[in-house]
Design an enzyme around this catalytic site. Structure first.
Site, PDB file in Angstrom:
ATOM      1  N   HIS A  22       4.107  -1.385  -3.103  1.00 25.13           N
ATOM      2  CA  HIS A  22       4.184  -2.263  -3.821  1.00 25.13           C
ATOM      3  C   HIS A  22       4.939  -3.599  -3.363  1.00 25.13           C
ATOM      4  CE1 HIS A  22       4.060   0.332  -7.112  1.00 25.13           C
ATOM      5  NE2 HIS A  22       5.074   1.323  -6.873  1.00 25.13           N
ATOM      6  N   HIS A  30       4.761  -2.715 -13.587  1.00 15.38           N
ATOM      7  CA  HIS A  30       6.034  -1.449 -13.391  1.00 15.38           C
ATOM      8  C   HIS A  30       7.093  -1.216 -14.516  1.00 15.38           C
ATOM      9  CE1 HIS A  30       7.495   2.234 -11.216  1.00 15.38           C
ATOM     10  NE2 HIS A  30       6.216   1.490 -10.095  1.00 15.38           N
ATOM     11  N   GLU A  32       0.752   1.578 -14.246  1.00 11.45           N
ATOM     12  CA  GLU A  32       0.235   0.993 -14.090  1.00 11.45           C
ATOM     13  C   GLU A  32      -1.683   0.704 -13.734  1.00 11.45           C
ATOM     14  OE1 GLU A  32       2.349   1.583 -10.449  1.00 11.45           O
ATOM     15  OE2 GLU A  32       4.119   3.067 -11.406  1.00 11.45           O
TER      16      GLU A  32
END
Ligand code: GLA
Length: 386
Positions: free
Chosen positions: A148, A219, A351
């Site tokens: 991420h 997210h 996601e």
């Protein structure tokens, strides 16, 4: 007569405010948003100070649509803090996990609640990739992998926010050349729009001055029971996907995309998440390869909570979706909304994304953005009941 008129006025005023008093604090902030009210509300965006990081003010934006649905966002991480919808009995509730204050979002171990992740959502193996003959090393933050965006990804920076019209907020951020090891100055924008059809639309775009991988997503952790169920194991999920990207023990794709048919990964027909989860070591945390007709916005997932009747449809332009069943939640997060214990599987993420570690898998859909090109992705989460 004067006196009668006065009492009539008071009576009417009380009638107008009483449903607001009966509702929770979210409603109290915006009387127009009261879904119990007979009058149709006007869509609006309001903003208020949410907290401070050093001298910088963190702002919370509240978008309300004509149906009384509410979405709240903060410019820290371009984060969705609240999605408030009605259930089948017209009672409202918050369908994303969240915190009660900025301290919650800033706490170590905040597992990306509601935020935008990037510059590369999901993992890049060993935090390394080679592009145009040059090898780049990224910040590694997850078992030796880069997850991420690295140590300080887009979820941990302050974005610029501005309301757009009466139903949208646009966030922009300049990710500088070299940030977390990524090449190129990347100008990113993310616009959240709440339509009167109860759709939360997220539109992403980015441009760069050097070739760089880009993979942006949101997210949010959904729990459509709005706090009534402590886990999402009873939610019914459908994923329009016939295969998934197989991963190794540190969740890096092996490069194989096996079929889901006859395995616990098969969500082609809606089924309760809890039905087969015990057969998946660690729980679901995989990228499904979406069955698509083209590159447009297509329905790729549905989520249903039978108890509340809440139903969510997910549309995206992306080739994949990471279905993460909240496996690492362990009840230890602080500052949670209403003091809820966010235990394992308390929420789930859908996601929408390009595949994990694509820069190291040339046969995966391309994630390299070059100067002169514009990265775009659009995802819609649509809420209703049935
Ligand atoms: C993503 C990853 C998971 C986990 C969460 C955050 O969904 O795929 O493995 O890291 O983010 O906890």
């Amino acid at each position: 007569m004067e006196k009668n008129h006065f009492f009539t006025q008071i009576f009417l005023t009380l009638m107008a405010v009483s449903p607001m008093i009966a509702c929770n604090d979210n409603a109290a902030e915006n009387n127009d948003a009261n879904p119990d009210s007979a009058s149709v509300a006007k869509a609006s965006v309001t903003q208020a100070e949410y907290g401070k990081i050093g001298d910088a003010i963190v702002t919370q934006y509240t978008i309300t649509n004509e149906k009384g649905m509410i979405v709240k966002l903060i410019n820290y991480g371009a984060t969705v803090t609240d999605i408030i919808t009605l259930d089948k009995n017209q009672s409202r509730g918050n369908v994303v996990l969240g915190f009660d204050s900025l301290a919650g979002y800033l706490q170590p171990g905040n597992p990306y609640f509601g935020s935008i992740v990037g510059r590369y959502g999901n993992r890049i193996a060993n935090g390394r990739f080679t592009l145009d003959g040059q090898t780049y090393t990224l910040a590694r933050n997850n078992n030796g992998q880069s997850l991420h965006g690295g140590i300080k990804g887009f979820d941990k920076v302050l974005w610029n926010g501005e309301p757009v019209g009466d139903n949208a907020v646009k966030f922009t951020y300049l990710s500088k050349d070299g940030e977390e090891g990524y090449p190129g100055n990347l100008n990113v924008s993310v616009t959240y729009t709440l339509t009167n059809d109860n759709e939360l639309k997220i539109e992403y775009s980015a441009t760069t001055d050097k070739a760089t991988p880009v993979n942006l997503t949101n997210h949010a952790y959904f729990n459509l029971s709005a706090g009534a169920d402590s886990t999402i194991l009873g939610h019914e999920l459908m994923l329009k996907a016939d295969s998934f990207t197989e991963v190794n023990n540190v969740l890096i794709p092996t490069g194989k995309n096996p079929p889901v048919a006859g395995t616990p990964m098969d969500f082609t027909t809606a089924k309760p998440i809890g039905r087969d989860i015990a057969q998946v070591p660690g729980g679901y945390d995989h990228n499904w390869v979406l069955r698509r007709d083209g590159n447009g916005l297509e329905l790729i997932a549905t989520l249903y909570h039978p108890g509340s009747g809440r139903y969510m449809e997910v549309f995206t332009t992306e080739p994949g979706v990471q279905f993460y069943s909240g496996n690492f939640l362990d009840g230890r997060l602080k500052h949670t909304r209403d003091g809820q214990k966010y235990v394992k599987h308390a929420g789930l993420c859908l996601e929408t994304q390009h595949f994990p570690d694509s820069p190291n898998h040339p046969h995966f859909p391309n994630t390299i953005l070059r100067p002169g090109e514009t990265y775009t992705q659009t995802t819609v989460y649509k809420f209703s009941t049935k």
